[in-house]
Write an enzyme that holds these catalytic residues in place. Sequence first.
Site, short mmCIF file in Angstrom:
data_model
loop_
_atom_site.label_atom_id
_atom_site.label_comp_id
_atom_site.label_asym_id
_atom_site.label_seq_id
_atom_site.Cartn_x
_atom_site.Cartn_y
_atom_site.Cartn_z
N HIS A 1 -6.18 -2.49 9.75
CA HIS A 1 -5.14 -1.47 9.58
C HIS A 1 -5.74 -0.13 9.16
CE1 HIS A 1 -5.49 -2.99 5.35
NE2 HIS A 1 -5.26 -1.74 5.04
N GLU B 1 -0.43 0.89 7.38
CA GLU B 1 0.00 0.59 6.02
C GLU B 1 0.44 1.89 5.37
OE1 GLU B 1 -3.16 -0.58 3.31
OE2 GLU B 1 -1.75 -1.38 1.83
#
Length: 303
Positions: free
Chosen positions: A210, A261
């Site tokens: 991420h 995120e």
Amino acid sequence: MAIMRLGRVQIRVPNWEKSVHYYKNVIGLIETARDENHVYLKAWDEHDHHSVILEKADSAGLDHLAFKCETAEDLDIYEQKLIEYGVEVDRIPAGYRIAEGEAVRFRVPTGQLVELYHEIDVVGNGMPLVNPDPWPDGLVGMAPPRLDHLLISGDDVEGTTKLFQDIFGFRIAEQLIAEDGESKIATWLFKTNTPHDVAIIKGPQGKLHHIAFWLDDWTEIRKAADLMGKNKVMIDAGPTRHGITRGTTIYFFDPSGNRNEVFCGGYITYPDSPTITWTTEDIGRAIFYFEREVNERFTTVFS
Ligand SMILES: [Fe+2]
């Protein structure tokens, strides 16, 4: 200091139109330039021309990550150190990308391309440098003030960790250790004063887990979750809290399948901060402190 921060990620986005719309209007990054196959974006409180480049591509993933260095001479110094360390190094010429000077490029043992750069156009954060307000007008979406960190995967977590430590002076804020009590499954590394500028986890070679954008507080995290609901963004996990870094978080996917995120909190790190170690029997609490278990998708989906 030399390396100042994680300055840039270039992300491959096969679902082009939807992904550009998403990063601009749902995440809320600001477009600063584009060419036929790229859109250049910045978070609002960043002064440099861009921190995220979207690349039109056939598959999702990370093209490269890049650290901004304090001076142009740092590039020469690091280039020499890398060569002495046995790493193959390339020079990317000035102007190869919009608004950027020269870069040094190399591959880390976990397979990702990493660049070092110094020169980039400065465009400001939309506010004056004398008597500014706290935020500029016209922000949309989650509106993160900055890119925060990323998590990359590969076989040789210890190799990439050691290279970042030996060449650039990164330190380990936290680590997840295998049952043998020694080998590293994952490391959270810092060069600035956050718990992690980059993290590395054992997983598929050369992949991205991420990229994370900073938000200022838990209320902003909740608002980000509302925006995910409104825009039908696929949530992977959260809103919740990490045991590792103590940050609050949501994981979710962009329209091309790259995990994003939003992250806030954590603690300040210093050069003398001790390394925190997590063991595999407590991995649930380490990753998701409230749920105390990790969903399968979180550990198996990379881009
Ligand atoms: Fe993260």
